[in-house]
Design a protein around this motif. Sequence first.
Motif, PDB file in Angstrom:
ATOM      1  N   GLN A   1     -17.604 -13.152   7.129  1.00  0.00           N
ATOM      2  CA  GLN A   1     -17.198 -13.032   5.733  1.00  0.00           C
ATOM      3  C   GLN A   1     -15.771 -12.493   5.673  1.00  0.00           C
ATOM      4  OE1 GLN A   1     -20.219 -10.881   3.313  1.00  0.00           O
ATOM      5  NE2 GLN A   1     -21.372 -10.703   5.240  1.00  0.00           N
ATOM      6  N   THR A   2     -15.027 -12.909   4.699  1.00  0.00           N
ATOM      7  CA  THR A   2     -13.682 -12.373   4.474  1.00  0.00           C
ATOM      8  C   THR A   2     -13.742 -11.432   3.278  1.00  0.00           C
ATOM      9  OG1 THR A   2     -12.621 -14.366   5.338  1.00  0.00           O
ATOM     10  CG2 THR A   2     -11.284 -12.921   3.958  1.00  0.00           C
ATOM     11  N   VAL A   3     -13.342 -10.191   3.488  1.00  0.00           N
ATOM     12  CA  VAL A   3     -13.390  -9.178   2.429  1.00  0.00           C
ATOM     13  C   VAL A   3     -11.994  -8.603   2.236  1.00  0.00           C
ATOM     14  CG1 VAL A   3     -15.804  -8.598   2.893  1.00  0.00           C
ATOM     15  CG2 VAL A   3     -13.982  -7.329   4.051  1.00  0.00           C
ATOM     16  N   GLN A   4     -11.837  -7.955   1.103  1.00  0.00           N
ATOM     17  CA  GLN A   4     -10.531  -7.390   0.770  1.00  0.00           C
ATOM     18  C   GLN A   4     -10.729  -6.034   0.111  1.00  0.00           C
ATOM     19  OE1 GLN A   4      -7.588  -9.040  -2.379  1.00  0.00           O
ATOM     20  NE2 GLN A   4      -7.027 -10.082  -0.472  1.00  0.00           N
ATOM     21  N   LEU A   5      -9.879  -5.097   0.497  1.00  0.00           N
ATOM     22  CA  LEU A   5      -9.906  -3.740  -0.065  1.00  0.00           C
ATOM     23  C   LEU A   5      -8.522  -3.374  -0.564  1.00  0.00           C
ATOM     24  CD1 LEU A   5     -12.049  -1.423   2.258  1.00  0.00           C
ATOM     25  CD2 LEU A   5     -12.324  -1.751  -0.190  1.00  0.00           C
ATOM     26  N   LYS A   6      -8.446  -2.804  -1.750  1.00  0.00           N
ATOM     27  CA  LYS A   6      -7.185  -2.310  -2.288  1.00  0.00           C
ATOM     28  C   LYS A   6      -7.110  -0.800  -2.083  1.00  0.00           C
ATOM     29  CE  LYS A   6      -5.753  -6.249  -4.131  1.00  0.00           C
ATOM     30  NZ  LYS A   6      -4.499  -6.915  -3.735  1.00  0.00           N
ATOM     31  N   LEU A   7      -6.045  -0.342  -1.462  1.00  0.00           N
ATOM     32  CA  LEU A   7      -5.835   1.080  -1.219  1.00  0.00           C
ATOM     33  C   LEU A   7      -4.628   1.551  -2.005  1.00  0.00           C
ATOM     34  CD1 LEU A   7      -6.362   1.182   2.665  1.00  0.00           C
ATOM     35  CD2 LEU A   7      -7.988   1.833   0.887  1.00  0.00           C
ATOM     36  N   ASP A   8      -4.759   2.718  -2.620  1.00  0.00           N
ATOM     37  CA  ASP A   8      -3.660   3.276  -3.388  1.00  0.00           C
ATOM     38  C   ASP A   8      -2.498   3.656  -2.473  1.00  0.00           C
ATOM     39  OD1 ASP A   8      -5.198   3.040  -5.679  1.00  0.00           O
ATOM     40  OD2 ASP A   8      -6.011   5.074  -5.468  1.00  0.00           O
ATOM     41  N   ALA A   9      -1.328   3.772  -3.061  1.00  0.00           N
ATOM     42  CA  ALA A   9      -0.156   4.219  -2.308  1.00  0.00           C
ATOM     43  C   ALA A   9      -0.322   5.682  -1.894  1.00  0.00           C
ATOM     44  CB  ALA A   9       1.104   4.049  -3.154  1.00  0.00           C
ATOM     45  N   LEU A  10       0.270   6.027  -0.797  1.00  0.00           N
ATOM     46  CA  LEU A  10       0.255   7.422  -0.357  1.00  0.00           C
ATOM     47  C   LEU A  10       1.114   8.268  -1.287  1.00  0.00           C
ATOM     48  CD1 LEU A  10       0.513   7.115   3.543  1.00  0.00           C
ATOM     49  CD2 LEU A  10      -1.508   7.578   2.155  1.00  0.00           C
ATOM     50  N   PRO A  11       0.885   9.585  -1.317  1.00  0.00           N
ATOM     51  CA  PRO A  11       1.702  10.440  -2.182  1.00  0.00           C
ATOM     52  C   PRO A  11       3.187  10.319  -1.858  1.00  0.00           C
ATOM     53  CG  PRO A  11      -0.196  11.633  -1.326  1.00  0.00           C
ATOM     54  CD  PRO A  11      -0.165  10.319  -0.609  1.00  0.00           C
ATOM     55  N   ARG A  12       3.988  10.593  -2.829  1.00  0.00           N
ATOM     56  CA  ARG A  12       5.439  10.529  -2.652  1.00  0.00           C
ATOM     57  C   ARG A  12       5.872  11.505  -1.560  1.00  0.00           C
ATOM     58  NH1 ARG A  12       9.893  11.132  -7.543  1.00  0.00           N
ATOM     59  NH2 ARG A  12      11.743  10.546  -6.296  1.00  0.00           N
ATOM     60  N   GLY A  13       6.780  11.062  -0.727  1.00  0.00           N
ATOM     61  CA  GLY A  13       7.236  11.895   0.387  1.00  0.00           C
ATOM     62  C   GLY A  13       6.398  11.750   1.634  1.00  0.00           C
ATOM     63  N   ALA A  14       5.473  10.787   1.650  1.00  0.00           N
ATOM     64  CA  ALA A  14       4.638  10.570   2.834  1.00  0.00           C
ATOM     65  C   ALA A  14       5.518  10.260   4.037  1.00  0.00           C
ATOM     66  CB  ALA A  14       3.664   9.429   2.588  1.00  0.00           C
ATOM     67  N   GLY A  15       5.138  10.786   5.148  1.00  0.00           N
ATOM     68  CA  GLY A  15       5.933  10.628   6.361  1.00  0.00           C
ATOM     69  C   GLY A  15       6.760  11.840   6.698  1.00  0.00           C
ATOM     70  N   GLY A  16       6.951  12.740   5.722  1.00  0.00           N
ATOM     71  CA  GLY A  16       7.643  13.991   5.987  1.00  0.00           C
ATOM     72  C   GLY A  16       9.127  13.818   6.210  1.00  0.00           C
ATOM     73  N   ASP A  17       9.733  14.850   6.778  1.00  0.00           N
ATOM     74  CA  ASP A  17      11.158  14.867   7.052  1.00  0.00           C
ATOM     75  C   ASP A  17      11.440  14.370   8.467  1.00  0.00           C
ATOM     76  OD1 ASP A  17      11.907  16.166   4.519  1.00  0.00           O
ATOM     77  OD2 ASP A  17      10.845  17.894   5.351  1.00  0.00           O
ATOM     78  N   TRP A  18      12.692  14.005   8.713  1.00  0.00           N
ATOM     79  CA  TRP A  18      13.035  13.472  10.033  1.00  0.00           C
ATOM     80  C   TRP A  18      12.851  14.512  11.124  1.00  0.00           C
ATOM     81  CZ3 TRP A  18      16.734  15.903  12.896  1.00  0.00           C
ATOM     82  CH2 TRP A  18      17.604  16.752  12.225  1.00  0.00           C
TER      83      TRP A  18
END
Length: 852
Positions: free
Chosen positions: A682-699
Amino acid sequence: MAIILCMPTDVSPALSGQPPALPARPALSRPNHASRWLAMLLALGCGLLGLGLASHYPLLPSLAVAAYLAVLAASFRWWQAAPLLLIGLVPVLGLATWTGWFIFEELDLLVMAAAAGGYAAYALGRVDSKAQAWRRPLAPSALAKLLLLLFAASVLLSVWRGIQDAGGLEFGWWQGYLESLNGPRQAKGLVYALLLLPLWQRAAASRPDRIERGMLFAMCLALAGIALAALWERVAFPGLLNFSSDYRSTAMFWEMQVGGAMLDGALLLCLPFALAALMRQRSPVLLGLLLALVLMASYAALTTFSRGVYLALPVTLATLLFLSYRQHHARSTSLAEQPQHLETALRALPLLALLGLFGFSAAQIFAVAGYRGLLALSGTALLLLFAPRQLLVEGVGARALVLSMAALLGTLAAGLSWSVANWIPKSAYVIYGLSFALGALLMWRPPSRMEATLRTMLVSTVWFWSLGCVAVVAGNWGGELALRATLWPLALWALAWVWLLGAAPQAADRLLALHWRVRAILAGVLLVSGAIVSTLEGGAYLGERMATGVQDLGARVDHWRSSYRLLQSDEERWLGRGSGRYMATRFYSGPVDERVGDFRLGDEAGQPFLRLSGGRHLLDYGGMLRVTQRIAVPSGPLTLQARVRAGEAAGLFAEVAEKHLLYQEGRSHKALHVKGKPGEWQTVQLKLDALPRGAGGDWWAPRLITFAIAETVAGKELDVGELQLIDASGRNLLANGDFSAGLARWYFTSDRHHLPWHAKSLPLHLQFEQGWVGLWIWAALVAAALWRVSLGRARAHALAPAVAASLVGFLMVGLFDSLLDAPRISFMFYSVLLLGLCLRALPPGVVQDSRQ
């Protein structure tokens, strides 16, 4: 083990008064005797095996091959340093969360390269084959060799029994805990340590000082990697000073993906060597670096929130200090030079009182002024600790007048500072910084041309001003109530300064004449004390851990009992179930309602797929077995497209989160019900919300992003044929989403459900795998090593206290966790254990000659 016994053991002439010069480096030559031919075979075998592993490395195999060959060449050129330096790299070169490797890892490549290069150097004559016996600081006794042979035989038997228990040997690049290769995987730590031991022995024989300096450098390098990784993790995820979150550091130990105490064990193994290096260091620069290293390691130890670590650290430190003191006492050449114990104790009492005063006042001030007040108090305490001897003034009346005037002027300056702080927001910290900077300058270079009483009054005035500014900082942070609460702890510090400069000159001189090295070490102890106070008082998580200690111990004892009952026959109890079979035995024979989830790679008509199985226990958010992959920082909302198959109704969980190993921060997750359609994709699909702003942190403190999938229905299976994770920019963030490269780039975690994966006791783990016979032999090995470095032939060696403390600390942590089921930690432990078994003190002339 064979290579250890085949190396030549020439008996040297007696040591003369003037040691002979070291021979020149021998030229390359063909092997001309059995041990060199054996070394050549080992070099070829290790070299080819490592090359084969590097060519299958999941990330850029061509680059891995080039790096492997470069390390091999370097190991051939610098064969004396490479085997020890290897230990320093082990804690940080664990990249399974990026590669997906489990059975194989970077440790294999490092050891194969170091062994191939080192043994090739020996076989081709770069290593002196006739090192005199009296020049060998690593020489195991006959008893140690016998115990090593017996334990190696026990491990080999355990590996064989484990393979048989798994249904026979079957090779696979992507096997896990349940398959046959997990047995050899868990045994390779000991095998690698024994493989490199002859190279350590040869390097130490050619340069007797190399084993001391090389081991200290390697363990300090390892500790630096551990501490820096833990520091980054805390800064990037919960926050450097966040002690309330139930976030426990893991550093680069991916083996903790199913729980465990690998970080704890590594810290206890390495920290004694760093402390030993610190206590003997004479260079101000290196002393400062080592102090910083010990402080970072102390922070890493505190943020494990491990009660085993908190219990082991004081015992480890006491072992190190006791054996070091006994060594120092034994080196005295005459009775007159031997320290008087009563005088030493009396001299230590003021220092202990000073540290006790700091701990008490730090707790009081931290409660009302937080980290700012604690930092201010620490700075002022350090100024007192580094007060120069030039501040002593002759005459009781002169001292009383100088101190009275200084206290008055300092109090007036502090009062003025309070007024300015109330007038100008945030200026309290600037004012304290000025007082501290001026005080540090005067302590470092007191005005030499100034008259003695004026100089003492100036320095004391600035110090009293700095002490008053601690109250200003507290009041600025917590208001007048905080200001008043700090006054009486600070009054005790004022009395301490008055006693220091106003006591009898002989008593004060004992403290003010302390060597700068001693003061620097005391400063480190003081700062560690502050870190302990902030951890205890700065968050609720540690208090919760301590409050549930008795309850958790009861659960741990029940787990030990159930683990022992898994051994169902006398043969299993005496010889063990087999290496690497604990988790598999619990999976198949343990309580059904505790069975964990599983995942494995399948193939259907040449099309690979991933089969997920839900555990039988409570599959809450932290209990699911996640199969995960590192991904780039996504842009906007995400869409997961998956091709799945389920014979019965199942559930697909998907998650994108900021996550290092076990604990999620910002996250987006959803679950999807999958209908049962036997044999139908079966082919299924899931929608995921965007991560909070600033995701990934600082360099400078990046937060890693992880994608995960899991089966959400207990006891059900779900096949996953292909995955695509598309972000808002249209990028597919997943690599190897169709599993055409096996499980490369995929790894797994059990974030909160840990007990079924480990015996949670080092003795029980050994008894389960190797039986009572193997456990007793191992205990005899450990006892022999501890005897040798504390009471035996190695007790006078400079490394002996650190080796003993390292083993003691590791064993204490091992009372409550398995530890040796992770090859990297096992390799480090057995390296220290072999060092303890083989180490011996040499005449001073030998070591001195080697350094020339």
